[in-house]
Design an enzyme around this catalytic site. Structure first.
Site, PDB file in Angstrom:
ATOM      1  N   GLU A   1     -27.056  19.034  94.725  1.00  0.00           N
ATOM      2  CA  GLU A   1     -27.548  20.302  94.147  1.00  0.00           C
ATOM      3  C   GLU A   1     -27.412  20.280  92.609  1.00  0.00           C
ATOM      4  OE1 GLU A   1     -25.773  23.853  96.028  1.00  0.00           O
ATOM      5  OE2 GLU A   1     -25.341  24.590  94.022  1.00  0.00           O
TER       6      GLU A   1
ATOM      7  N   SER B   1     -23.357  26.487 103.521  1.00  0.00           N
ATOM      8  CA  SER B   1     -24.148  26.601 102.300  1.00  0.00           C
ATOM      9  C   SER B   1     -25.214  27.673 102.439  1.00  0.00           C
ATOM     10  CB  SER B   1     -24.814  25.285 101.944  1.00  0.00           C
ATOM     11  OG  SER B   1     -25.618  25.460 100.787  1.00  0.00           O
TER      12      SER B   1
ATOM     13  N   LYS C   1     -20.542  18.653 102.841  1.00  0.00           N
ATOM     14  CA  LYS C   1     -20.817  19.842 102.011  1.00  0.00           C
ATOM     15  C   LYS C   1     -20.583  19.522 100.535  1.00  0.00           C
ATOM     16  CE  LYS C   1     -21.603  23.929 100.435  1.00  0.00           C
ATOM     17  NZ  LYS C   1     -20.634  24.901 100.018  1.00  0.00           N
TER      18      LYS C   1
ATOM     19  N   HIS D   1     -23.486  17.550  99.355  1.00  0.00           N
ATOM     20  CA  HIS D   1     -24.600  18.502  99.246  1.00  0.00           C
ATOM     21  C   HIS D   1     -24.548  19.187  97.877  1.00  0.00           C
ATOM     22  CE1 HIS D   1     -25.888  22.714  99.222  1.00  0.00           C
ATOM     23  NE2 HIS D   1     -26.857  22.369 100.043  1.00  0.00           N
ATOM     24  N   ASN D   2     -23.384  19.651  97.495  1.00  0.00           N
ATOM     25  CA  ASN D   2     -23.258  20.337  96.214  1.00  0.00           C
ATOM     26  C   ASN D   2     -23.490  19.393  95.040  1.00  0.00           C
ATOM     27  OD1 ASN D   2     -22.490  22.401  97.940  1.00  0.00           O
ATOM     28  ND2 ASN D   2     -20.929  23.182  96.564  1.00  0.00           N
TER      29      ASN D   2
HETATM   30  P1  NDP Z   1     -13.312  34.474  97.351  1.00  0.00           P
HETATM   31  O1  NDP Z   1     -13.325  33.011  97.201  1.00  0.00           O
HETATM   32  O2  NDP Z   1     -13.446  35.308  96.147  1.00  0.00           O
HETATM   33  O3  NDP Z   1     -11.975  34.889  98.136  1.00  0.00           O
HETATM   34  C1  NDP Z   1     -11.610  36.235  98.356  1.00  0.00           C
HETATM   35  C2  NDP Z   1     -11.016  36.404  99.723  1.00  0.00           C
HETATM   36  O4  NDP Z   1      -9.854  35.583  99.893  1.00  0.00           O
HETATM   37  C3  NDP Z   1     -10.562  37.836  99.962  1.00  0.00           C
HETATM   38  O5  NDP Z   1     -10.809  38.172 101.298  1.00  0.00           O
HETATM   39  C4  NDP Z   1      -9.085  37.747  99.667  1.00  0.00           C
HETATM   40  O6  NDP Z   1      -8.318  38.764 100.272  1.00  0.00           O
HETATM   41  C5  NDP Z   1      -8.738  36.426 100.289  1.00  0.00           C
HETATM   42  N1  NDP Z   1      -7.493  35.852  99.801  1.00  0.00           N
HETATM   43  C6  NDP Z   1      -7.240  35.328  98.573  1.00  0.00           C
HETATM   44  N2  NDP Z   1      -5.990  34.871  98.516  1.00  0.00           N
HETATM   45  C7  NDP Z   1      -5.401  35.113  99.710  1.00  0.00           C
HETATM   46  C8  NDP Z   1      -4.111  34.861 100.274  1.00  0.00           C
HETATM   47  N3  NDP Z   1      -3.170  34.251  99.570  1.00  0.00           N
HETATM   48  N4  NDP Z   1      -3.896  35.257 101.548  1.00  0.00           N
HETATM   49  C9  NDP Z   1      -4.856  35.843 102.271  1.00  0.00           C
HETATM   50  N5  NDP Z   1      -6.098  36.100 101.805  1.00  0.00           N
HETATM   51  C10 NDP Z   1      -6.367  35.723 100.539  1.00  0.00           C
HETATM   52  O7  NDP Z   1     -14.424  34.950  98.414  1.00  0.00           O
HETATM   53  P2  NDP Z   1     -15.904  34.434  98.725  1.00  0.00           P
HETATM   54  O8  NDP Z   1     -16.382  35.309  99.807  1.00  0.00           O
HETATM   55  O9  NDP Z   1     -16.722  34.271  97.500  1.00  0.00           O
HETATM   56  O10 NDP Z   1     -15.690  32.958  99.310  1.00  0.00           O
HETATM   57  C11 NDP Z   1     -14.916  32.716 100.468  1.00  0.00           C
HETATM   58  C12 NDP Z   1     -14.881  31.215 100.700  1.00  0.00           C
HETATM   59  O11 NDP Z   1     -16.201  30.748 100.917  1.00  0.00           O
HETATM   60  C13 NDP Z   1     -14.345  30.422  99.512  1.00  0.00           C
HETATM   61  O12 NDP Z   1     -13.579  29.353  99.983  1.00  0.00           O
HETATM   62  C14 NDP Z   1     -15.596  29.908  98.838  1.00  0.00           C
HETATM   63  O13 NDP Z   1     -15.367  28.709  98.123  1.00  0.00           O
HETATM   64  C15 NDP Z   1     -16.501  29.692 100.023  1.00  0.00           C
HETATM   65  N6  NDP Z   1     -17.919  29.715  99.750  1.00  0.00           N
HETATM   66  C16 NDP Z   1     -18.451  30.630  98.898  1.00  0.00           C
HETATM   67  C17 NDP Z   1     -19.810  30.680  98.639  1.00  0.00           C
HETATM   68  C18 NDP Z   1     -20.365  31.710  97.738  1.00  0.00           C
HETATM   69  O14 NDP Z   1     -21.576  31.660  97.480  1.00  0.00           O
HETATM   70  N7  NDP Z   1     -19.571  32.658  97.252  1.00  0.00           N
HETATM   71  C19 NDP Z   1     -20.730  29.726  99.276  1.00  0.00           C
HETATM   72  C20 NDP Z   1     -20.097  28.856 100.217  1.00  0.00           C
HETATM   73  C21 NDP Z   1     -18.749  28.849 100.404  1.00  0.00           C
HETATM   74  P3  NDP Z   1      -8.036  40.154  99.496  1.00  0.00           P
HETATM   75  O15 NDP Z   1      -9.251  41.007  99.783  1.00  0.00           O
HETATM   76  O16 NDP Z   1      -6.818  40.684 100.136  1.00  0.00           O
HETATM   77  O17 NDP Z   1      -7.861  39.834  98.060  1.00  0.00           O
END
Ligand code: NDP
Length: 477
Positions: A190, A128, A183, A186-187
């Site tokens: 939130e 988080s 987690k 937590h959300n």
């Molecule tokens: P996203 O959730 O937008 O995911 C994008 C990433 O996933 C890219 O690297 C993408 O690769 C990859 N991806 C998607 N589909 C596939 C696939 N089929 N095979 C391989 N790679 C894949 O990114 P975030 O950084 O926002 O979040 C990452 C994780 O962290 C998520 O699970 C999210 O829920 C969690 N999270 C996010 C927070 C936030 O504030 N954003 C906070 C806490 C947790 P490519 O570049 O090739 O498309």
């Protein structure tokens, strides 16, 4: 070079987490489905530390020292399974896969079980703090085996946020899905915090007649007291922001329909399954959902409401103090409900979660970080078997002192027609828990009447049924 840790999935979260590891002196192998992201990361931030850019899964796995530590930061759901399918065949017993995405804990349990058969440690980890936290120190909630934590713990402690007393905001929450479960809650908490703050804002505006700028100042003052928290702090920032295009308060030009990504909804769904009353969190999720029903709201706009005048200037300041009391009391109830859900999950899945340790790791890095969490920790440290946060003497006394104002605020809200589902649900929970008798006795009577569902008596053991359709005598069931 061999890397101590690898990160695959280099969108905002993964990229920042990889940089955080590198800035803390670890060599980090980086990988992304689309290789351009990997190269962009190293080009832009390569000077921050040691990165090993890899393009294929094979290269990535080969770059890691053994036992391997591989962090997945991809879109939660099917992509996580796809990535596991890609990497698992390349790994060896003892290796660790850390899933830092927002996975559903049931998926984490399944993945952990499947990978355990292969001797791989699957560590579902709640992270988080958003983008900023991932880079500068998030609150980290790892599940998985104890053994994996021995290897991972020191690294996670290094990159995690530090609380005011310098304690790292990470602990081994419990086995398999425990980290993602915590987690999730937590959300949920939130969501409840944000809803309560929203209600406080609306009351200050519609009942007390304050402007967004004035309300920002009130929140700033509150933030120096017991409500001191990240969410109160950013509330003041958002409320004092003025839209450049129109010159209006920013909060007045934003469409009032709140969105959600699902973890709040999961918290409520799981609470229903576990039979835990998280009414405050549920109201927060429903309030977002109601806000999004634009057509329904439009069709309801003409419905009658009360005609009450806003408060005068002198009453407004007193009212603001009362709202602070109501907000604080309702916040205690939200956390009471959230911690009840964690305790119930821990019981159901045999996780043995230390509630005091959970509150301690939420003190820094995460969205609900607050001075308040220190007091929750103190309550659980004093009595680890505390049946409810409300049974803690300090919290009970604080609510006792707040309750008159809390009730007055709800009276004013009702009279003026300001919706306060969070405040109201919290007070109803409090009053229901402390009630000598609940109408549940009547419910049992009705159930016995129409369905012969039987009831228990206050004065004797056993199950009983009244012959409602006959002479109304009582029989033992
Ligand atoms: P996203 O959730 O937008 O995911 C994008 C990433 O996933 C890219 O690297 C993408 O690769 C990859 N991806 C998607 N589909 C596939 C696939 N089929 N095979 C391989 N790679 C894949 O990114 P975030 O950084 O926002 O979040 C990452 C994780 O962290 C998520 O699970 C999210 O829920 C969690 N999270 C996010 C927070 C936030 O504030 N954003 C906070 C806490 C947790 P490519 O570049 O090739 O498309």
């Amino acid at each position: 070079t061999t890397a101590q840790i690898g990160v695959t999935g280099l969108a905002v979260m993964g990229r920042n987490l990889a940089r955080n590891f590198a800035r803390n002196g670890y060599t980090v192998a980086v990988h992304n489905r689309t290789a351009s992201r990997t190269h962009a990361l190293v080009e832009e931030f390569g000077s921050e530390g040691e990165f090993v850019a890899t393009e294929t899964a094979k290269e990535f796995v080969a770059a890691l020292e053994r036992p391997r530590r591989l962090v997945i930061m991809v879109k939660a759901g099917d992509p996580t399974d796809a990535v596991i399918r890609e990497f698992a065949p390349l790994l060896e017993p003892g290796d660790m896969i850390i899933d830092g995405g927002n996975a559903h804990f049931a998926d984490t349990r399944r993945r952990e079980r499947e990978l355990r058969e292969q001797g791989i440690h699957f560590v579902g980890t709640g992270i988080s703090g958003g983008e900023e936290g991932a880079l500068n120190g998030p609150s980290i909630m790892p599940g998985g085996s104890k053994e994996s934590y021995e290897s991972l713990g020191p690294m996670l402690e290094k990159i995690s946020a530090k609380a005011a007393d310098e304690a790292p905001c990470v602990t081994h929450v419990g086995p398999d899905g425990a980290g993602h479960f915590v987690k999730m809650v937590h959300n949920g908490i939130e969501y409840a915090d944000m809803q309560l703050i929203g209600e406080a804002y609306q009351l200050l505006r519609d009942v007390a007649g304050y402007s967004p700028g004035q309300i920002a100042e009130i929140f700033r003052t509150w933030n120096t007291g017991r409500l001191d928290s990240y969410l109160i702090e950013i509330t003041a920032e958002v409320l004092s922001h003025v839209d450049a295009a129109t010159g209006k308060p920013f909060v007045d030009v934003v469409v009032d329909q709140a969105e959600q990504k699902g973890t709040g909804r999961w918290t409520v769904q799981i609470a229903l399954d576990l039979g835990v009353p998280v009414s405050g969190i549920a109201e927060a999720v429903f309030a977002r959902s109601l806000s999004g029903h634009a057509a329904l709201r439009e069709a309801s706009r003409g419905l009658a409401g009360p005609k009450a005048a806003p408060l005068g200037e002198s009453e407004a300041a007193t009212f603001a103090d009362r709202v602070e009391q109501a907000l604080y009391a309702s916040k205690i109830v939200s956390y009471t409900q959230g911690f009840h859900e964690i305790a119930a999950g821990s019981e159901e899945y045999g996780w043995d979660i230390d509630l005091g340790a959970v509150s301690a790791i939420w003190r820094g890095g995460c969205i609900i970080r607050a001075a308040f969490l220190d007091r929750i920790r103190a309550a659980y440290d004093a009595r680890p078997d505390l049946p409810s946060l409300l049974s803690d003497e300090t919290f009970a006394q604080e609510i006792a002192a707040a309750q008159d104002d809390w009730r007055e605020v709800l009276v004013a809200a009702t009279r003026q027609g300001v919706p306060t589902p969070g405040f109201a649900a919290a007070l109803a929970y409090y009053d229901a828990l402390r009630a000598e008798r609940l109408p549940a006795a009547l419910t049992q009577g009705q159930r016995d009447f129409f369905g012969a569902h039987t009831y228990r008596r206050t004065d004797r053991d056993g199950a009983f049924h009244t012959l409602w359709g006959g002479d109304r005598s009582e029989v033992t069931a």
